[in-house]
Design a protein around this motif. Structure first.
Motif, PDB file in Angstrom:
ATOM      1  N   GLY A 163      11.760  24.285 -18.878  1.00 25.90           N
ATOM      2  CA  GLY A 163      11.872  23.484 -17.663  1.00 25.90           C
ATOM      3  C   GLY A 163      12.697  22.229 -17.860  1.00 25.90           C
ATOM      4  O   GLY A 163      12.888  21.455 -16.923  1.00 25.90           O
ATOM      5  N   GLU A 164      13.202  22.026 -19.048  1.00 25.80           N
ATOM      6  CA  GLU A 164      14.112  20.926 -19.354  1.00 25.80           C
ATOM      7  C   GLU A 164      14.915  21.304 -20.585  1.00 25.80           C
ATOM      8  O   GLU A 164      14.512  22.176 -21.360  1.00 25.80           O
ATOM      9  N   GLY A 165      16.054  20.662 -20.739  1.00 21.33           N
ATOM     10  CA  GLY A 165      16.912  21.010 -21.868  1.00 21.33           C
ATOM     11  C   GLY A 165      17.522  19.780 -22.504  1.00 21.33           C
ATOM     12  O   GLY A 165      17.137  18.636 -22.224  1.00 21.33           O
ATOM     13  N   LYS A 166      18.450  20.008 -23.413  1.00 20.40           N
ATOM     14  CA  LYS A 166      19.185  18.911 -24.025  1.00 20.40           C
ATOM     15  C   LYS A 166      19.957  18.162 -22.937  1.00 20.40           C
ATOM     16  O   LYS A 166      20.435  18.798 -21.998  1.00 20.40           O
ATOM     17  N   PRO A 167      20.045  16.864 -23.016  1.00 24.43           N
ATOM     18  CA  PRO A 167      19.737  15.963 -24.120  1.00 24.43           C
ATOM     19  C   PRO A 167      18.352  15.297 -24.055  1.00 24.43           C
ATOM     20  O   PRO A 167      18.161  14.243 -24.660  1.00 24.43           O
ATOM     21  N   SER A 168      17.394  15.875 -23.360  1.00 30.38           N
ATOM     22  CA  SER A 168      16.069  15.265 -23.228  1.00 30.38           C
ATOM     23  C   SER A 168      15.431  15.009 -24.594  1.00 30.38           C
ATOM     24  O   SER A 168      15.406  15.888 -25.469  1.00 30.38           O
ATOM     25  N   ARG A 169      14.875  13.817 -24.762  1.00 36.27           N
ATOM     26  CA  ARG A 169      14.227  13.480 -26.030  1.00 36.27           C
ATOM     27  C   ARG A 169      13.021  14.384 -26.288  1.00 36.27           C
ATOM     28  O   ARG A 169      12.742  14.739 -27.447  1.00 36.27           O
ATOM     29  N   ALA A 170      12.319  14.774 -25.238  1.00 34.94           N
ATOM     30  CA  ALA A 170      11.137  15.613 -25.415  1.00 34.94           C
ATOM     31  C   ALA A 170      11.486  16.926 -26.109  1.00 34.94           C
ATOM     32  O   ALA A 170      10.692  17.456 -26.893  1.00 34.94           O
ATOM     33  N   VAL A 171      12.664  17.463 -25.837  1.00 34.30           N
ATOM     34  CA  VAL A 171      13.093  18.711 -26.452  1.00 34.30           C
ATOM     35  C   VAL A 171      13.289  18.518 -27.955  1.00 34.30           C
ATOM     36  O   VAL A 171      12.829  19.324 -28.774  1.00 34.30           O
ATOM     37  N   PHE A 172      13.954  17.447 -28.335  1.00 29.16           N
ATOM     38  CA  PHE A 172      14.206  17.186 -29.749  1.00 29.16           C
ATOM     39  C   PHE A 172      12.909  16.844 -30.490  1.00 29.16           C
ATOM     40  O   PHE A 172      12.693  17.285 -31.622  1.00 29.16           O
ATOM     41  N   ASP A 173      12.054  16.069 -29.854  1.00 27.01           N
ATOM     42  CA  ASP A 173      10.776  15.735 -30.493  1.00 27.01           C
ATOM     43  C   ASP A 173       9.927  16.984 -30.718  1.00 27.01           C
ATOM     44  O   ASP A 173       9.293  17.138 -31.775  1.00 27.01           O
ATOM     45  N   ARG A 174       9.914  17.867 -29.734  1.00 27.61           N
ATOM     46  CA  ARG A 174       9.148  19.110 -29.850  1.00 27.61           C
ATOM     47  C   ARG A 174       9.682  19.968 -31.000  1.00 27.61           C
ATOM     48  O   ARG A 174       8.910  20.546 -31.772  1.00 27.61           O
ATOM     49  N   ALA A 175      11.000  20.021 -31.117  1.00 28.03           N
ATOM     50  CA  ALA A 175      11.617  20.838 -32.155  1.00 28.03           C
ATOM     51  C   ALA A 175      11.315  20.294 -33.548  1.00 28.03           C
ATOM     52  O   ALA A 175      11.026  21.056 -34.477  1.00 28.03           O
ATOM     53  N   ALA A 176      11.358  18.970 -33.721  1.00 29.52           N
ATOM     54  CA  ALA A 176      11.067  18.368 -35.019  1.00 29.52           C
ATOM     55  C   ALA A 176       9.598  18.574 -35.397  1.00 29.52           C
ATOM     56  O   ALA A 176       9.275  18.897 -36.547  1.00 29.52           O
ATOM     57  N   PHE A 177       8.720  18.411 -34.425  1.00 29.65           N
ATOM     58  CA  PHE A 177       7.289  18.594 -34.672  1.00 29.65           C
ATOM     59  C   PHE A 177       6.987  20.023 -35.120  1.00 29.65           C
ATOM     60  O   PHE A 177       6.147  20.262 -35.995  1.00 29.65           O
ATOM     61  N   ALA A 178       7.704  20.994 -34.525  1.00 32.26           N
ATOM     62  CA  ALA A 178       7.436  22.405 -34.814  1.00 32.26           C
ATOM     63  C   ALA A 178       7.746  22.775 -36.258  1.00 32.26           C
ATOM     64  O   ALA A 178       7.188  23.751 -36.786  1.00 32.26           O
ATOM     65  N   VAL A 179       8.642  22.031 -36.904  1.00 33.62           N
ATOM     66  CA  VAL A 179       8.971  22.315 -38.304  1.00 33.62           C
ATOM     67  C   VAL A 179       8.351  21.280 -39.239  1.00 33.62           C
ATOM     68  O   VAL A 179       8.694  21.202 -40.416  1.00 33.62           O
ATOM     69  N   ASP A 180       7.434  20.464 -38.681  1.00 30.67           N
ATOM     70  CA  ASP A 180       6.690  19.482 -39.469  1.00 30.67           C
ATOM     71  C   ASP A 180       7.633  18.542 -40.220  1.00 30.67           C
ATOM     72  O   ASP A 180       7.470  18.282 -41.412  1.00 30.67           O
ATOM     73  N   CYS A 181       8.627  18.018 -39.495  1.00 33.54           N
ATOM     74  CA  CYS A 181       9.618  17.138 -40.098  1.00 33.54           C
ATOM     75  C   CYS A 181       9.701  15.810 -39.355  1.00 33.54           C
ATOM     76  O   CYS A 181       9.498  15.753 -38.128  1.00 33.54           O
ATOM     77  N   GLU A 182      10.033  14.778 -40.087  1.00 35.91           N
ATOM     78  CA  GLU A 182      10.423  13.521 -39.478  1.00 35.91           C
ATOM     79  C   GLU A 182      11.844  13.686 -38.931  1.00 35.91           C
ATOM     80  O   GLU A 182      12.610  14.541 -39.415  1.00 35.91           O
ATOM     81  N   PRO A 183      12.221  12.892 -37.919  1.00 29.85           N
ATOM     82  CA  PRO A 183      13.561  13.066 -37.343  1.00 29.85           C
ATOM     83  C   PRO A 183      14.690  13.061 -38.369  1.00 29.85           C
ATOM     84  O   PRO A 183      15.618  13.885 -38.286  1.00 29.85           O
ATOM     85  N   HIS A 184      14.634  12.163 -39.362  1.00 27.87           N
ATOM     86  CA  HIS A 184      15.732  12.064 -40.323  1.00 27.87           C
ATOM     87  C   HIS A 184      15.802  13.260 -41.270  1.00 27.87           C
ATOM     88  O   HIS A 184      16.743  13.375 -42.063  1.00 27.87           O
ATOM     89  N   GLU A 185      14.839  14.178 -41.162  1.00 27.06           N
ATOM     90  CA  GLU A 185      14.836  15.370 -41.994  1.00 27.06           C
ATOM     91  C   GLU A 185      15.395  16.602 -41.270  1.00 27.06           C
ATOM     92  O   GLU A 185      15.416  17.700 -41.821  1.00 27.06           O
TER      93      GLU A 185
END
Length: 253
Positions: A163-185
């Motif tokens: 229901g939303e796509g890039k460049p939404s921050r929620a999309v990037f945050d969800r993706a980082a959380f899913a791989v158990d990584c901090e953003p800089h990783e």
């Protein structure tokens, strides 16, 4: 970048596969199959491009968008109807047939870039890989199936399904959380500065910008280069590459 990256996300269209090349091939075949007397396929592609420039940029702000997220057919046919209208043809059935042929031929022409699978084969052994792609759910899922790449990705995020796509921050945050990584990783690899590179950098990710001459939509007419400029004050990506294989040395591989 090499030492800190623990996961990699890719964009799909014109990053892993030549979407706009396939789109141009699909349009050409559609206008050849349903011949319009007095108009060559090249002329009709130019009319389609003009209709696209009028219709597509504002789609997210119209009543079409909610339906477009799940099913591209109505908006794709509307785009073709507007194309026909430009040459004085009002024929909803013809517009629908052209739209269907375009979709089928575009999918038939869709190909991964030559080095894509080799790069994914190497990377999957060391990193969890993911896909973040904008577009309707049905079209993006069909592309993934056509290309046979789903097994490479631990996580697949599609605008039409979220229901939303890039460049939404929620999309990037969800993706980082899913791989158990901090953003800089996390590393984002994509062809769009505005949808892939800039948001990734702003949210603390690494970003590699893929730039190819083939990344030019039919709506660009005869333009053959530089489909997207980086704003002067915007941050620079970690690297700019012309082929996916150039990614491996950046990661020490």
């Amino acid at each position: 970048m090499v030492s800190s990256v623990r996961a990699i996300y890719f964009d799909l269209d014109d990053t892993l596969c030549g979407y706009w090349d396939a789109s141009k091939a699909g349009l050409r075949q559609a206008f050849l199959t349903h011949e319009l007397k007095g108009y060559s396929p090249d002329e009709m592609i130019r009319h389609w491009a003009a209709a696209f420039r009028e219709y597509a940029p504002g789609l997210k702000n119209t009543d079409w968008y909610a339906g477009y997220l799940k099913n591209a057919e109505p908006s794709r046919t509307e785009q073709m109807r507007r194309t026909m209208e430009r040459i004085g043809i009002i024929d909803s059935e013809l517009s629908a047939r052209l739209s269907q042929t375009y979709m089928e031929e575009r999918d038939r022409a869709l190909k991964l870039f030559p080095d894509a699978l080799a790069v994914l084969d190497v990377l999957k052994e060391q990193f969890p890989l993911g896909l973040i792609t904008n577009g309707p759910a049905d079209v993006q899922r069909q592309e993934i199936t056509t290309l046979g790449i789903e097994p490479y990705f631990r996580n697949i995020y599609i605008e039409g399904e979220m229901g939303e796509g890039k460049p939404s921050r929620a999309v990037f945050d969800r993706a980082a959380f899913a791989v158990d990584c901090e953003p800089h990783e996390v590393l984002m690899v994509g062809n769009s500065y505005h949808h892939d590179v800039q948001p990734a950098l702003e949210y603390g990710w690494h970003a590699v910008w893929v730039r190819r001459d083939s990344d030019v939509p039919p709506s660009s007419g005869d333009k053959i280069s530089d489909p997207e400029q980086k704003p002067t004050e915007a941050p620079d990506p970690d690297a700019v590459i012309g082929e996916l294989s150039e990614l491996l040395p950046l990661l020490g591989m």
